[in-house]
Enzyme design. Structure first.
Site, PDB file in Angstrom:
ATOM      1  N   LYS A   1      12.909 -48.210  75.838  1.00  0.00           N
ATOM      2  CA  LYS A   1      12.003 -48.254  76.995  1.00  0.00           C
ATOM      3  C   LYS A   1      10.565 -48.016  76.518  1.00  0.00           C
ATOM      4  CE  LYS A   1      15.595 -47.610  80.331  1.00  0.00           C
ATOM      5  NZ  LYS A   1      16.799 -46.798  80.460  1.00  0.00           N
TER       6      LYS A   1
ATOM      7  N   SER B   1      16.720 -42.898  87.029  1.00  0.00           N
ATOM      8  CA  SER B   1      16.196 -44.240  86.804  1.00  0.00           C
ATOM      9  C   SER B   1      15.981 -45.035  88.083  1.00  0.00           C
ATOM     10  CB  SER B   1      17.125 -45.006  85.862  1.00  0.00           C
ATOM     11  OG  SER B   1      18.468 -44.878  86.261  1.00  0.00           O
TER      12      SER B   1
ATOM     13  N   HIS C   1      14.240 -42.256  80.610  1.00  0.00           N
ATOM     14  CA  HIS C   1      13.011 -42.635  81.316  1.00  0.00           C
ATOM     15  C   HIS C   1      11.914 -41.586  81.165  1.00  0.00           C
ATOM     16  CE1 HIS C   1      13.917 -46.385  83.382  1.00  0.00           C
ATOM     17  NE2 HIS C   1      15.156 -45.951  83.477  1.00  0.00           N
TER      18      HIS C   1
END
Ligand SMILES: *Cc1c(COP(=O)(O)O)cnc(C)c1O
Length: 404
Positions: free
Chosen positions: A250, A191, A219
């Site tokens: 996300k 990240s 991610h």
């Protein structure tokens, strides 16, 4: 004097908190929370200033997507605003089960369990699967939720150098006679650096040394692989990773985390993962938004969004390189700009903000001391003009600070 006649010294037992805080403030290491007024978008208003937003993990722009919004609103109308209980008592709604089936299908695995967040998915899973007689072999840059899960499990923790397969194998050799279970665990995309884990090599080690293989794709879900199916798909490691974690907070645009794996793993987590057992499940609006997001990702429109994300990423990195920036490690839309000193990184971020670009500084304890950086994240929703303007402003602000 108190009634009994003894002197009462009224000292605040939390005084050390104030002292620590003041110390951080003096050193310029206590940034204020930025407050968003309106929706999470590529250009939005934080603290009353309109800025180009390079700070969010909203990779595909789904936080304000009309299809997700509609699904959420309909769920509220039909099903109310809360689940009312933990999953194991009365809080498993039909749409929770449907969402899990949908994700399992999307990831091409047997089964899936959804948690309240990616953090709880990691912490709850690692601590349920491993115990004090076991060994966890973990990349040094793994996410805090993996580290906390490992600590909660009470297993022995051995850390290998970042992405260093040889170092990982050294640990495995040193523990060849270890009697307990062994787990190799890595972020799929890191990240803070935006680099990708050497998954095929780690899978080979897991196979050679009889380890469980786990990857945290927070991610990577919605970003890497076909239609955003993650690092396992990106690296063609299907069937070689026992536990895949992802987030719904996300690229998926809403909130939550999930674990994918065998049917038995998931049923075991239903019985043993503590956040699943002891914390209430998602409200209908959240589950419905996630369902709409996966329906979208599974369609040509979703594939186009992922393509746009990568086109924007390449464009932005190229523009930054033209202006003298370097970011060797990044292989994804996460663009870290190295600064070094923590206070300087915060200064860089503050000046950028004043110039119209929001990208946060990341310093200790999120990254190692002396490795502070600015982190910019590109999304599919950015327009070229936003990215060009942001690159210009970044260069303008970085120059007098000696960063570029
Ligand atoms: C963001 C992140 C998480 C946590 O996900 P949330 O859904 O925000 O709790 C876990 N692991 C990694 C690698 C992350 O970047």
């Amino acid at each position: 004097m108190s009634e009994s006649g003894t002197q009462v010294i009224k000292q605040n037992p939390l005084l050390y908190v104030t002292e620590t805080l003041n110390d951080l403030r003096v050193k310029g290491l206590a940034p204020k929370l930025r407050v968003l007024d309106g929706e999470q978008k590529p250009v939005c208003v934080f603290d009353g200033c309109e800025v180009i937003n390079l700070a969010s993990n909203n990779y595909l722009g789904l936080t304000s997507d009309k299809r997700l919004r509609k699904a959420s609103v309909e769920a509220v109308r039909k099903l109310g605003v809360g689940a009312g209980a933990v999953r194991t008592i009365a809080g498993t709604m039909k749409l929770h089960m449907e969402l899990e089936e949908q994700i399992a299908k999307f990831k091409n695995v047997e089964a899936c369990v959804v948690f309240q967040s990616g953090f709880t998915a990691n912490a709850g899973t690692v601590s349920a699967v491993l115990g004090k007689e076991d060994l966890i072999i973990s990349d040094e840059l793994n996410h805090a939720s993996i580290i906390d899960g490992a600590r909660l499990s009470k297993a022995m923790i051995k850390v290998f150098k970042h992405k260093d397969v040889t170092d990982c194998e050294r640990i495995l050799q040193e523990h060849a006679a270890f009697p307990g279970k062994k787990l190799i665990i890595t972020d799929g995309v890191f990240s803070m650096d935006g680099d990708i884990a050497p998954l095929p090599e780690l899978c080979r080690l897991a196979e050679d040394y009889g380890c469980i293989m786990m990857v945290d794709d927070a991610h990577a879900s919605g970003v890497l692989g076909r239609g955003g199916r993650g690092t396992v798909d990106h690296h063609q490691c299907h069937g070689r990773v026992h536990i895949q974690v992802g987030t719904l907070s996300k690229a998926i645009g809403s909130m939550g985390g999930y674990v994918c794996g065998s049917r038995d793993l998931i049923e075991f987590l239903y019985l043993r993962a503590r956040p699943f057992l002891f914390s209430t499940s998602h409200p209908p609006a959240t589950a419905a938004a996630c369902q709409a997001a996966f329906r979208l990702l599974d369609s040509p429109d979703g594939e186009k969004l992922v393509e746009k994300l990568w086109a924007n990423t390449k464009f932005f990195k190229r523009e930054l390189k033209k202006r003298g920036f370097q970011f060797k490690t990044s292989e994804t839309p996460i663009v870290p700009i190295h600064v070094g000193d923590g206070a300087k990184a915060y200064e860089f971020s503050r000046k950028l903000f004043d110039a119209g670009v929001f990208a946060p500084a990341v310093a200790y304890p999120t990254v190692a001391e002396g490795k502070a950086r600015l982190r910019a994240i590109v999304s599919a929703a950015h327009k070229r003009e936003h990215l060009l303007k942001a690159a210009d402003i970044l260069a303008e602000v970085a120059k007098p600070l000696g960063i570029v």
